[in-house]
Design an enzyme around this catalytic site. Structure first.
Site, PDB file in Angstrom:
ATOM      1  N   HIS A 118      -9.680   4.716  -0.247  1.00 44.20           N
ATOM      2  CA  HIS A 118      -8.276   4.846  -1.119  1.00 44.20           C
ATOM      3  C   HIS A 118      -8.340   6.202  -1.635  1.00 44.20           C
ATOM      4  O   HIS A 118      -7.107   6.660  -1.746  1.00 44.20           O
ATOM      5  CB  HIS A 118      -8.460   3.757  -2.240  1.00 44.20           C
ATOM      6  CG  HIS A 118      -8.354   2.465  -1.828  1.00 44.20           C
ATOM      7  ND1 HIS A 118      -7.126   1.878  -0.774  1.00 44.20           N
ATOM      8  CD2 HIS A 118      -9.039   1.058  -2.200  1.00 44.20           C
ATOM      9  CE1 HIS A 118      -7.490   0.612  -0.695  1.00 44.20           C
ATOM     10  NE2 HIS A 118      -8.328   0.247  -1.409  1.00 44.20           N
ATOM     11  N   ASP A 154      -1.112   1.811   4.944  1.00 44.74           N
ATOM     12  CA  ASP A 154      -2.071   0.741   5.370  1.00 44.74           C
ATOM     13  C   ASP A 154      -3.146   1.459   5.901  1.00 44.74           C
ATOM     14  O   ASP A 154      -2.984   2.208   6.801  1.00 44.74           O
ATOM     15  CB  ASP A 154      -1.281  -0.288   6.046  1.00 44.74           C
ATOM     16  CG  ASP A 154      -2.119  -1.692   6.166  1.00 44.74           C
ATOM     17  OD1 ASP A 154      -3.158  -1.686   5.491  1.00 44.74           O
ATOM     18  OD2 ASP A 154      -1.571  -2.321   6.928  1.00 44.74           O
ATOM     19  N   GLY A 155      -4.472   0.906   5.656  1.00 41.71           N
ATOM     20  CA  GLY A 155      -5.312   1.255   6.703  1.00 41.71           C
ATOM     21  C   GLY A 155      -6.556   1.969   6.099  1.00 41.71           C
ATOM     22  O   GLY A 155      -7.485   2.559   6.621  1.00 41.71           O
ATOM     23  N   ASN A 156      -6.502   2.123   4.735  1.00 41.56           N
ATOM     24  CA  ASN A 156      -7.581   2.798   3.770  1.00 41.56           C
ATOM     25  C   ASN A 156      -8.873   1.904   4.114  1.00 41.56           C
ATOM     26  O   ASN A 156      -9.962   2.927   4.369  1.00 41.56           O
ATOM     27  CB  ASN A 156      -7.336   2.689   2.324  1.00 41.56           C
ATOM     28  CG  ASN A 156      -5.947   3.458   2.194  1.00 41.56           C
ATOM     29  OD1 ASN A 156      -5.381   4.400   2.947  1.00 41.56           O
ATOM     30  ND2 ASN A 156      -5.398   3.230   0.984  1.00 41.56           N
ATOM     31  N   GLY A 157      -8.726   0.546   3.924  1.00 40.42           N
ATOM     32  CA  GLY A 157     -10.301  -0.104   4.025  1.00 40.42           C
ATOM     33  C   GLY A 157     -10.890   0.105   5.572  1.00 40.42           C
ATOM     34  O   GLY A 157     -12.232   0.315   5.592  1.00 40.42           O
ATOM     35  N   ARG A 208       5.387   1.950   8.398  1.00 39.72           N
ATOM     36  CA  ARG A 208       3.796   1.550   8.181  1.00 39.72           C
ATOM     37  C   ARG A 208       2.873   2.001   9.045  1.00 39.72           C
ATOM     38  O   ARG A 208       2.944   2.414  10.423  1.00 39.72           O
ATOM     39  CB  ARG A 208       4.115  -0.145   8.279  1.00 39.72           C
ATOM     40  CG  ARG A 208       2.728  -0.661   8.144  1.00 39.72           C
ATOM     41  CD  ARG A 208       2.920  -2.232   7.876  1.00 39.72           C
ATOM     42  NE  ARG A 208       1.563  -2.974   7.282  1.00 39.72           N
ATOM     43  CZ  ARG A 208       1.581  -4.026   6.786  1.00 39.72           C
ATOM     44  NH1 ARG A 208       2.618  -4.633   6.474  1.00 39.72           N
ATOM     45  NH2 ARG A 208       0.579  -4.404   6.211  1.00 39.72           N
ATOM     46  N   LEU A 212      12.919  16.195  -5.738  1.00 38.95           N
ATOM     47  CA  LEU A 212      12.404  14.715  -4.956  1.00 38.95           C
ATOM     48  C   LEU A 212      12.278  13.642  -6.110  1.00 38.95           C
ATOM     49  O   LEU A 212      11.536  13.920  -7.000  1.00 38.95           O
ATOM     50  CB  LEU A 212      11.200  15.138  -4.210  1.00 38.95           C
ATOM     51  CG  LEU A 212      10.434  13.809  -3.542  1.00 38.95           C
ATOM     52  CD1 LEU A 212      11.300  13.354  -2.294  1.00 38.95           C
ATOM     53  CD2 LEU A 212       8.993  13.993  -3.016  1.00 38.95           C
ATOM     54  N   ARG A 270       4.153  -5.463   9.986  1.00 41.15           N
ATOM     55  CA  ARG A 270       4.855  -6.307   9.227  1.00 41.15           C
ATOM     56  C   ARG A 270       5.390  -5.893   7.715  1.00 41.15           C
ATOM     57  O   ARG A 270       4.920  -4.581   7.543  1.00 41.15           O
ATOM     58  CB  ARG A 270       3.631  -7.262   8.582  1.00 41.15           C
ATOM     59  CG  ARG A 270       3.026  -8.446   9.228  1.00 41.15           C
ATOM     60  CD  ARG A 270       1.887  -9.012   8.480  1.00 41.15           C
ATOM     61  NE  ARG A 270       0.945  -8.340   8.036  1.00 41.15           N
ATOM     62  CZ  ARG A 270      -0.099  -7.938   8.617  1.00 41.15           C
ATOM     63  NH1 ARG A 270      -0.301  -8.040  10.012  1.00 41.15           N
ATOM     64  NH2 ARG A 270      -1.027  -7.214   8.174  1.00 41.15           N
ATOM     65  N   TRP A 284     -10.598   2.702   7.576  1.00 45.17           N
ATOM     66  CA  TRP A 284     -10.975   4.222   7.385  1.00 45.17           C
ATOM     67  C   TRP A 284     -12.307   4.427   7.032  1.00 45.17           C
ATOM     68  O   TRP A 284     -13.035   4.906   7.524  1.00 45.17           O
ATOM     69  CB  TRP A 284      -9.851   4.954   6.909  1.00 45.17           C
ATOM     70  CG  TRP A 284     -10.227   6.331   6.827  1.00 45.17           C
ATOM     71  CD1 TRP A 284      -9.608   7.342   7.870  1.00 45.17           C
ATOM     72  CD2 TRP A 284     -10.980   7.298   6.087  1.00 45.17           C
ATOM     73  NE1 TRP A 284     -10.034   8.490   7.799  1.00 45.17           N
ATOM     74  CE2 TRP A 284     -10.983   8.500   6.705  1.00 45.17           C
ATOM     75  CE3 TRP A 284     -11.734   6.800   5.122  1.00 45.17           C
ATOM     76  CZ2 TRP A 284     -11.406   9.527   5.878  1.00 45.17           C
ATOM     77  CZ3 TRP A 284     -12.368   7.841   4.305  1.00 45.17           C
ATOM     78  CH2 TRP A 284     -12.256   9.149   4.618  1.00 45.17           C
ATOM     79  N   SER A 288       0.486  -4.149  -4.455  1.00 44.46           N
ATOM     80  CA  SER A 288       1.404  -5.121  -4.306  1.00 44.46           C
ATOM     81  C   SER A 288       0.955  -6.267  -5.359  1.00 44.46           C
ATOM     82  O   SER A 288       0.000  -6.323  -5.779  1.00 44.46           O
ATOM     83  CB  SER A 288       1.391  -5.951  -2.974  1.00 44.46           C
ATOM     84  OG  SER A 288       0.305  -6.422  -2.822  1.00 44.46           O
ATOM     85  N   ARG A 294     -15.018   1.143   0.271  1.00 39.34           N
ATOM     86  CA  ARG A 294     -13.521   0.906   0.518  1.00 39.34           C
ATOM     87  C   ARG A 294     -12.804   1.963  -0.550  1.00 39.34           C
ATOM     88  O   ARG A 294     -11.590   2.413  -0.245  1.00 39.34           O
ATOM     89  CB  ARG A 294     -13.161  -0.490   0.127  1.00 39.34           C
ATOM     90  CG  ARG A 294     -13.531  -1.584   1.207  1.00 39.34           C
ATOM     91  CD  ARG A 294     -13.027  -2.958   0.748  1.00 39.34           C
ATOM     92  NE  ARG A 294     -11.424  -2.812   0.733  1.00 39.34           N
ATOM     93  CZ  ARG A 294     -10.661  -3.174   1.728  1.00 39.34           C
ATOM     94  NH1 ARG A 294     -11.074  -3.065   2.953  1.00 39.34           N
ATOM     95  NH2 ARG A 294      -9.369  -3.095   1.669  1.00 39.34           N
TER      96      ARG A 294
END
Ligand code: FPP
Length: 242
Positions: free
Chosen positions: A35, A18-21, A190, A129, A196, A23, A63, A31
């Site tokens: 990403h 979370d937080g790309n926007g 997160r 992996l 959340r 940043w 999502s 935006r």
């Protein structure tokens, strides 16, 4: 890996990137540039997970709710997926990384779908992996799907309602035996200071440790990642027992 206990590296780590926007806003760029920077951060975390001996890494890339974003942003995120695959597929194969998708990706743009299927097919036999990309993923949606399939078996007379087990519900999830076959994550991270779950791994996260980092996803480095794992290792996991 200075302060980490090598014997207690989680087998499965899941990350809400979370937080790309924010940043992008901080840097005064669109935006989508956020990403793109997020994709680079993700690549480094895949490499580092492999180095640390993590067996399954799951990232929340898109999502079921993300379709509500602008067309430009949605198509941009899927283009990034193609960029990632075209640029890094060879390296993933060289590193023995096996890629899986959690979610129904049938409706994503055709070029992204093609790139993704190429990746799934060419890494299928890899034994290193396992990198799960949650795409068009929703936790409630996957529980509903699993229950629907069990209800079908009940309707067909193969199963009595009272014989439904938790294991059966888990098996029908995207992480279940019939699909990615990943264990429940011991650790869910997160970033960006939000605390959340946002419909991520609702069933699988029943006993997960949560670590929240204030760092915006594009700034999340392997060092930050190690700090989160160290925090996990400092906790005492009791699974409701003593
Ligand atoms: C959350 O940040 C991030 C996303 C919804 C997209 C995640 C995508 C990537 C990291 C890159 C693409 C990689 C693949 C594999 C498709 P946000 O936009 O919600 O940030 P904000 O809360 O600051 O606005």
């Amino acid at each position: 890996m200075s302060e980490l206990n090598k014997d207690r590296i989680p087998k499965h780590i899941a990350i809400i990137m979370d937080g790309n926007g924010r940043w992008a806003k901080q840097h005064g760029v669109p935006r989508l540039a956020g990403h793109r920077a997020g994709m680079e951060a993700m690549k480094k975390i895949v490499d580092h997970s492999d180095k640390l001996g993590v067996e399954h890494l799951t990232v929340y890339a898109f999502s079921t709710e993300n379709w509500k974003r602008s067309m430009e942003e949605v198509s941009g995120i899927f283009k990034l997926l193609v960029t990632f695959v075209n640029r890094d597929l060879k390296e993933l194969i060289d590193n023995n990384v096996c890629v899986k998708v959690l979610g129904d990706y049938s409706m994503i743009p055709a070029d992204s779908k093609e790139a993704l299927e190429r990746t799934l097919a060419s890494t299928k036999a890899d034994t290193g992996l396992q990198f799960n990309i949650a795409l068009n993923y929703g936790g409630r949606d996957e529980i509903r799907r699993s229950v629907e399939s069990i209800a079908g078996r009940v309707k067909a007379g193969e199963l009595q309602p009272e014989d439904i087990t938790e294991e059966m519900i888990g098996d029908g999830l995207w992480t279940g035996k019939e699909h990615a076959n990943s264990p429940d994550p011991e650790l869910i991270i997160r970033t960006s200071g939000e605390e959340r779950l946002s419909n991520f791994l609702l069933w699988q996260g029943a006993y997960s440790e949560f670590v929240f980092s204030d760092v915006l996803w594009p700034d999340f480095t392997p060092q930050e990642y190690e700090k989160c794992i160290a925090e996990y290792q400092s906790r005492d996991r009791r699974f409701g027992g003593r």
